[in-house]
Design an enzyme around this catalytic site. Structure first.
Site, mmCIF file in Angstrom:
data_model
loop_
_atom_site.group_PDB
_atom_site.id
_atom_site.type_symbol
_atom_site.label_atom_id
_atom_site.label_comp_id
_atom_site.label_asym_id
_atom_site.label_seq_id
_atom_site.Cartn_x
_atom_site.Cartn_y
_atom_site.Cartn_z
ATOM 1 N N CYS A 77 165.252 5.833 -0.425
ATOM 2 C CA CYS A 77 163.852 5.442 -0.517
ATOM 3 C C CYS A 77 163.294 5.957 -1.846
ATOM 4 O O CYS A 77 163.469 7.121 -2.188
ATOM 5 C CB CYS A 77 163.051 6.027 0.643
ATOM 6 N N HIS B 35 163.360 -1.801 6.536
ATOM 7 C CA HIS B 35 162.941 -0.589 5.815
ATOM 8 C C HIS B 35 161.541 -0.798 5.215
ATOM 9 O O HIS B 35 160.649 0.040 5.384
ATOM 10 C CB HIS B 35 163.958 -0.293 4.698
ATOM 11 N N GLU B 36 161.336 -1.945 4.554
ATOM 12 C CA GLU B 36 160.033 -2.202 3.917
ATOM 13 C C GLU B 36 158.956 -2.442 4.971
ATOM 14 O O GLU B 36 157.811 -2.015 4.820
ATOM 15 C CB GLU B 36 160.128 -3.424 2.989
ATOM 16 N N HIS C 220 157.473 0.651 6.057
ATOM 17 C CA HIS C 220 156.492 1.212 5.111
ATOM 18 C C HIS C 220 155.095 0.654 5.395
ATOM 19 O O HIS C 220 154.099 1.368 5.240
ATOM 20 C CB HIS C 220 156.877 0.879 3.652
HETATM 21 O O1 LIG Z 1 169.063 0.908 -4.333
HETATM 22 C C1 LIG Z 1 168.940 1.870 -3.598
HETATM 23 C C2 LIG Z 1 167.776 2.831 -3.846
HETATM 24 S S1 LIG Z 1 166.626 3.049 -2.487
HETATM 25 C C3 LIG Z 1 165.840 1.503 -2.282
HETATM 26 O O2 LIG Z 1 166.112 0.573 -2.998
HETATM 27 C C4 LIG Z 1 164.791 1.379 -1.206
HETATM 28 C C5 LIG Z 1 165.030 0.162 -0.338
HETATM 29 C C6 LIG Z 1 166.210 0.203 0.555
HETATM 30 C C7 LIG Z 1 167.436 0.793 0.176
HETATM 31 C C8 LIG Z 1 168.508 0.790 1.073
HETATM 32 C C9 LIG Z 1 168.357 0.208 2.339
HETATM 33 C C10 LIG Z 1 167.154 -0.362 2.693
HETATM 34 C C11 LIG Z 1 166.096 -0.369 1.811
HETATM 35 C C12 LIG Z 1 163.501 1.202 -1.959
HETATM 36 C C13 LIG Z 1 162.244 1.563 -1.198
HETATM 37 F F1 LIG Z 1 162.314 2.818 -0.778
HETATM 38 F F2 LIG Z 1 161.213 1.445 -2.014
HETATM 39 F F3 LIG Z 1 162.074 0.789 -0.145
HETATM 40 C C14 LIG Z 1 169.898 2.045 -2.454
HETATM 41 C C15 LIG Z 1 169.968 3.238 -1.776
HETATM 42 C C16 LIG Z 1 170.849 3.352 -0.699
HETATM 43 C C17 LIG Z 1 171.633 2.279 -0.300
HETATM 44 C C18 LIG Z 1 171.549 1.081 -1.009
HETATM 45 C C19 LIG Z 1 170.669 0.954 -2.073
HETATM 46 ZN ZN LIG Z 2 161.352 3.317 1.357
#
Ligand SMILES: O=C(CSC(=O)[C@H](Cc1ccccc1)CC(F)(F)F)c1ccccc1
Ligand SMILES: [Zn+2]
Length: 154
Positions: free
Chosen positions: A97, A139-140, A143
């Protein structure tokens, strides 16, 4: 670039407001959110994370080190989303996140979900999502309800 709210800031624990006006300002916010997300190397970002309590997020799956089979998709602006149906199956997977930098945790999410949302021009879309894209959506969506990864860690 917009500043990203960090875990603990109140706005991340609030229920976001519905979007009612689809004007140029909304387009500008979407552009700014996309640039902020890309600069932070994320695959999604929600309006509350850039201090705007609005039911709006961007999801932009791309193959990455953790999800090599993630689909390459054009960034999608999702407004006033609803989750209509969910699969029985849940899958645990690693998530990060942008509001919890350097943290990674295992989260159980529904494998597939039926969703309904408005796009940047206010058109309603309804579709089934599965896999990594469904994970990003959930996930979003959290939020927008003021739920962060810390509350979801299973
Ligand atoms: O690209 C990222 C960085 S974190 C990310 O992109 C969040 C989104 C996200 C990442 C992984 C799974 C679901 C959502 C962004 C947020 F927090 F603003 F929503 C990532 C991290 C873990 C697994 C796969 C990708
Ligand atoms: Zn997040």
């Amino acid at each position: 670039m917009l500043s990203i709210a960090i875990y603990g800031e109140k706005i991340l624990n609030q229920q976001a407001e519905p979007v009612t006006v689809f004007d140029n300002q909304l387009h500008t916010l979407a552009d700014d959110m996309l640039a902020t997300m890309q600069q932070a190397h994320g695959v999604g970002i929600a309006a509350p994370q850039v201090h705007r309590s609005l039911q709006m997020f961007i999801m932009a799956s791309n193959p990455n080190s953790r999800y090599s089979d993630a689909p390459m998709m054009a960034p999608q602006v999702v407004i006033n989303p609803q989750i209509l149906q969910t699969s029985v199956e849940q899958i645990r997977g690693e998530e990060g996140c942008l509001s919890l930098p350097q943290e990674r945790c295992q989260v159980a999410r529904f494998e597939s979900i039926e969703v309904r949302y408005q796009d940047i021009s206010g058109e309603w879309c309804q579709e089934w999502l599965s896999g990594f894209v469904a994970r990003i959506f959930q996930h979003e969506f959290d939020h927008l309800q003021g739920i962060t990864l810390r509350e979801r860690m299973s």
